[in-house]
Design a protein around this motif. Sequence first.
Motif, PDB file in Angstrom:
ATOM      1  N   ALA A  16       0.827  -1.211   0.000  1.00 20.26           N
ATOM      2  CA  ALA A  16       0.000   0.000   0.000  1.00 20.26           C
ATOM      3  C   ALA A  16       0.860   1.259   0.000  1.00 20.26           C
ATOM      4  O   ALA A  16       0.596   2.206  -0.749  1.00 20.26           O
ATOM      5  CB  ALA A  16      -0.928  -0.003   1.220  1.00 20.26           C
ATOM      6  N   ILE A  17       1.919   1.282   0.813  1.00 18.85           N
ATOM      7  CA  ILE A  17       2.796   2.449   0.890  1.00 18.85           C
ATOM      8  C   ILE A  17       3.509   2.676  -0.441  1.00 18.85           C
ATOM      9  O   ILE A  17       3.579   3.800  -0.950  1.00 18.85           O
ATOM     10  CB  ILE A  17       3.825   2.280   2.032  1.00 18.85           C
ATOM     11  CG1 ILE A  17       3.117   2.305   3.389  1.00 18.85           C
ATOM     12  CG2 ILE A  17       4.886   3.378   1.972  1.00 18.85           C
ATOM     13  CD1 ILE A  17       4.011   1.954   4.551  1.00 18.85           C
ATOM     14  N   THR A  18       4.027   1.592  -1.025  1.00 19.39           N
ATOM     15  CA  THR A  18       4.736   1.700  -2.306  1.00 19.39           C
ATOM     16  C   THR A  18       3.811   2.214  -3.398  1.00 19.39           C
ATOM     17  O   THR A  18       4.185   3.087  -4.201  1.00 19.39           O
ATOM     18  CB  THR A  18       5.314   0.337  -2.720  1.00 19.39           C
ATOM     19  OG1 THR A  18       6.104  -0.195  -1.651  1.00 19.39           O
ATOM     20  CG2 THR A  18       6.183   0.469  -3.959  1.00 19.39           C
ATOM     21  N   ILE A  19       2.591   1.696  -3.438  1.00 21.63           N
ATOM     22  CA  ILE A  19       1.631   2.117  -4.461  1.00 21.63           C
ATOM     23  C   ILE A  19       1.243   3.575  -4.270  1.00 21.63           C
ATOM     24  O   ILE A  19       1.158   4.345  -5.238  1.00 21.63           O
ATOM     25  CB  ILE A  19       0.382   1.208  -4.434  1.00 21.63           C
ATOM     26  CG1 ILE A  19       0.739  -0.181  -4.984  1.00 21.63           C
ATOM     27  CG2 ILE A  19      -0.752   1.817  -5.257  1.00 21.63           C
ATOM     28  CD1 ILE A  19      -0.389  -1.185  -4.887  1.00 21.63           C
ATOM     29  N   LEU A  20       1.012   4.008  -3.023  1.00 21.83           N
ATOM     30  CA  LEU A  20       0.613   5.391  -2.766  1.00 21.83           C
ATOM     31  C   LEU A  20       1.705   6.376  -3.198  1.00 21.83           C
ATOM     32  O   LEU A  20       1.409   7.423  -3.774  1.00 21.83           O
ATOM     33  CB  LEU A  20       0.286   5.584  -1.282  1.00 21.83           C
ATOM     34  CG  LEU A  20      -1.071   5.051  -0.813  1.00 21.83           C
ATOM     35  CD1 LEU A  20      -1.204   5.193   0.701  1.00 21.83           C
ATOM     36  CD2 LEU A  20      -2.216   5.785  -1.508  1.00 21.83           C
ATOM     37  N   VAL A  21       2.969   6.037  -2.930  1.00 22.13           N
ATOM     38  CA  VAL A  21       4.070   6.907  -3.350  1.00 22.13           C
ATOM     39  C   VAL A  21       4.146   6.949  -4.876  1.00 22.13           C
ATOM     40  O   VAL A  21       4.300   8.019  -5.487  1.00 22.13           O
ATOM     41  CB  VAL A  21       5.411   6.434  -2.750  1.00 22.13           C
ATOM     42  CG1 VAL A  21       6.566   7.282  -3.284  1.00 22.13           C
ATOM     43  CG2 VAL A  21       5.376   6.509  -1.232  1.00 22.13           C
ATOM     44  N   HIS A  22       4.027   5.773  -5.493  1.00 19.36           N
ATOM     45  CA  HIS A  22       4.060   5.714  -6.959  1.00 19.36           C
ATOM     46  C   HIS A  22       2.892   6.482  -7.568  1.00 19.36           C
ATOM     47  O   HIS A  22       3.052   7.179  -8.578  1.00 19.36           O
ATOM     48  CB  HIS A  22       4.014   4.260  -7.421  1.00 19.36           C
ATOM     49  CG  HIS A  22       3.837   4.112  -8.906  1.00 19.36           C
ATOM     50  ND1 HIS A  22       4.767   4.550  -9.819  1.00 19.36           N
ATOM     51  CD2 HIS A  22       2.816   3.584  -9.638  1.00 19.36           C
ATOM     52  CE1 HIS A  22       4.343   4.305 -11.039  1.00 19.36           C
ATOM     53  NE2 HIS A  22       3.159   3.725 -10.963  1.00 19.36           N
ATOM     54  N   VAL A  23       1.722   6.367  -6.940  1.00 22.07           N
ATOM     55  CA  VAL A  23       0.531   7.056  -7.442  1.00 22.07           C
ATOM     56  C   VAL A  23       0.738   8.570  -7.430  1.00 22.07           C
ATOM     57  O   VAL A  23       0.304   9.272  -8.355  1.00 22.07           O
ATOM     58  CB  VAL A  23      -0.709   6.667  -6.609  1.00 22.07           C
ATOM     59  CG1 VAL A  23      -1.845   7.664  -6.797  1.00 22.07           C
ATOM     60  CG2 VAL A  23      -1.180   5.271  -7.001  1.00 22.07           C
ATOM     61  N   PHE A  24       1.406   9.087  -6.392  1.00 24.00           N
ATOM     62  CA  PHE A  24       1.658  10.524  -6.348  1.00 24.00           C
ATOM     63  C   PHE A  24       2.486  10.961  -7.562  1.00 24.00           C
ATOM     64  O   PHE A  24       2.153  11.934  -8.239  1.00 24.00           O
ATOM     65  CB  PHE A  24       2.393  10.903  -5.058  1.00 24.00           C
ATOM     66  CG  PHE A  24       2.852  12.336  -5.039  1.00 24.00           C
ATOM     67  CD1 PHE A  24       1.947  13.355  -4.813  1.00 24.00           C
ATOM     68  CD2 PHE A  24       4.178  12.664  -5.272  1.00 24.00           C
ATOM     69  CE1 PHE A  24       2.355  14.695  -4.818  1.00 24.00           C
ATOM     70  CE2 PHE A  24       4.600  13.988  -5.271  1.00 24.00           C
ATOM     71  CZ  PHE A  24       3.683  15.004  -5.042  1.00 24.00           C
ATOM     72  N   PHE A  25       3.560  10.228  -7.854  1.00 21.32           N
ATOM     73  CA  PHE A  25       4.394  10.544  -9.018  1.00 21.32           C
ATOM     74  C   PHE A  25       3.574  10.421 -10.307  1.00 21.32           C
ATOM     75  O   PHE A  25       3.684  11.264 -11.208  1.00 21.32           O
ATOM     76  CB  PHE A  25       5.605   9.613  -9.079  1.00 21.32           C
ATOM     77  CG  PHE A  25       6.731  10.020  -8.178  1.00 21.32           C
ATOM     78  CD1 PHE A  25       7.749  10.843  -8.642  1.00 21.32           C
ATOM     79  CD2 PHE A  25       6.789   9.585  -6.873  1.00 21.32           C
ATOM     80  CE1 PHE A  25       8.795  11.225  -7.819  1.00 21.32           C
ATOM     81  CE2 PHE A  25       7.827   9.956  -6.031  1.00 21.32           C
ATOM     82  CZ  PHE A  25       8.832  10.785  -6.506  1.00 21.32           C
ATOM     83  N   ALA A  26       2.772   9.358 -10.394  1.00 23.72           N
ATOM     84  CA  ALA A  26       1.976   9.121 -11.603  1.00 23.72           C
ATOM     85  C   ALA A  26       0.932  10.219 -11.794  1.00 23.72           C
ATOM     86  O   ALA A  26       0.684  10.674 -12.925  1.00 23.72           O
ATOM     87  CB  ALA A  26       1.309   7.754 -11.528  1.00 23.72           C
ATOM     88  N   PHE A  27       0.288  10.646 -10.704  1.00 25.62           N
ATOM     89  CA  PHE A  27      -0.711  11.707 -10.778  1.00 25.62           C
ATOM     90  C   PHE A  27      -0.088  13.011 -11.270  1.00 25.62           C
ATOM     91  O   PHE A  27      -0.646  13.695 -12.130  1.00 25.62           O
ATOM     92  CB  PHE A  27      -1.358  11.927  -9.411  1.00 25.62           C
ATOM     93  CG  PHE A  27      -2.502  11.011  -9.117  1.00 25.62           C
ATOM     94  CD1 PHE A  27      -2.613   9.788  -9.756  1.00 25.62           C
ATOM     95  CD2 PHE A  27      -3.472  11.360  -8.196  1.00 25.62           C
ATOM     96  CE1 PHE A  27      -3.666   8.934  -9.487  1.00 25.62           C
ATOM     97  CE2 PHE A  27      -4.542  10.520  -7.920  1.00 25.62           C
ATOM     98  CZ  PHE A  27      -4.640   9.303  -8.566  1.00 25.62           C
ATOM     99  N   VAL A  28       1.062  13.376 -10.685  1.00 24.75           N
ATOM    100  CA  VAL A  28       1.728  14.616 -11.091  1.00 24.75           C
ATOM    101  C   VAL A  28       2.145  14.540 -12.558  1.00 24.75           C
ATOM    102  O   VAL A  28       2.011  15.517 -13.303  1.00 24.75           O
ATOM    103  CB  VAL A  28       2.948  14.900 -10.188  1.00 24.75           C
ATOM    104  CG1 VAL A  28       3.755  16.083 -10.731  1.00 24.75           C
ATOM    105  CG2 VAL A  28       2.503  15.187  -8.766  1.00 24.75           C
ATOM    106  N   ALA A  29       2.629  13.365 -12.987  1.00 24.92           N
ATOM    107  CA  ALA A  29       3.051  13.204 -14.382  1.00 24.92           C
ATOM    108  C   ALA A  29       1.872  13.366 -15.336  1.00 24.92           C
ATOM    109  O   ALA A  29       1.938  14.124 -16.315  1.00 24.92           O
ATOM    110  CB  ALA A  29       3.707  11.842 -14.575  1.00 24.92           C
ATOM    111  N   ALA A  30       0.773  12.655 -15.060  1.00 31.32           N
ATOM    112  CA  ALA A  30      -0.401  12.729 -15.937  1.00 31.32           C
ATOM    113  C   ALA A  30      -1.016  14.129 -15.926  1.00 31.32           C
ATOM    114  O   ALA A  30      -1.283  14.721 -16.972  1.00 31.32           O
ATOM    115  CB  ALA A  30      -1.435  11.686 -15.521  1.00 31.32           C
ATOM    116  N   GLY A  31      -1.226  14.661 -14.722  1.00 37.97           N
ATOM    117  CA  GLY A  31      -1.804  16.000 -14.614  1.00 37.97           C
ATOM    118  C   GLY A  31      -0.885  17.068 -15.170  1.00 37.97           C
ATOM    119  O   GLY A  31      -1.341  18.038 -15.790  1.00 37.97           O
TER     120      GLY A  31
END
Length: 388
Positions: A16-31
């Motif tokens: 869960a922690i790894t995915i949440l950190v990755h999601v933050f990077f992915a969100f910033v990249a897409a947005g």
Amino acid sequence: MQSINFPLLGNSLVMAITILVHVFFAFVAAGGLIIAFITEWIGYKKNSAHHDRLAEGYITFLTEMMKPGGVLGVLVLVLLISLFPVFIGTLYNVLFWPLLLEVMMFLIMMSATIYYKNKWHASSSKAFHIFIGGIAAFSAVVSALMINAAHAFMLTPGKYLEDPTLANAFFNPTMLASSTHLLIPCVLNAAIFLYIYSYFKARRAVAEDKDYYSWMNGYSGKIFAVGILLQPFSGLSFLYKVNSANNEVFMNIIDGNVSKFFWPMVSLGVIAVTCAIAYLASKKRLRTVLLVGGLAALTAFSFGGYTRERARKPYLIYGLMYMNQAYAADAAKTQPVAVTTDVKGSLNKHGCLSCHKFGGEGGTLGPVLDAQLKKRSKDDLKKILKNP
């Protein structure tokens, strides 16, 4: 083969922690790609140097940020294959084509983004350069939607449990609502990152750059504040779909095991919305107020992601696979025959089996009830049987 177990934290929390950190990077990249593409287009139409400078600067940053983001993505995949091999095999079998499309879109996004950045001043046509930026942004959105379809399927598989087809898995009950609820935070995360950066740069910038960073702060602040006001509507829509698809998961969110994460998220969301309204309503933009709202929103996103992840427990895929990667159908076979017989007798007594099938017996007009009944508590079953 020996299973892998992380000490102290456990496999699920590490994942869960790894995915949440990755999601933050992915969100910033897409947005960020969406913001950069639209900002360059506006700058082209208005002949605005500020817009063009912001778009170029953000793309330069994103190409660097995608490097650790890509490493985290690989780490997520390695952990999933290592810790949850049966689960990841099942998910890829169910949603093979959407996930393959996600990989293709990710590669297109990376290639287009690199070209977009490197050809900023070398492209012979500004319109063509903007078009490449549009391809990068579009592929990022499609990639995010494919991942979200898998995530939504894990929470609300819907008709797939009775009719296991790709269409039922992909177009699951919460897919569309959760997609909107995903894309808005992508833009929000990218905008708040710009806002925080320009907030501090505007205070320390040299005279010739002060006007630019002040403009950037106002530009990103408006995007962020308006997005914050839209987010509750997408959140309510998503919760409505969850409730209609699976009331047990909905109740777990608002009044169950994960409500201790949900209500703090709501409180933080209220703070963020209040700050956004104050910022937009004030004649002199209340920059520090919106900064507080931005930090509240970022924290709320983390609570929201963890709430959604925990809401389906004890299932990895609700109604299909448990956290220990055992299939629910296999687990049901180990139940005492008396329990199945008792339920079947009650269903037969109330005429349910004239239309529905349970335990291999009954009619064919209605949905098969085996998977449906597993979603209900004993109290729910009693109420349904007393008042069908």
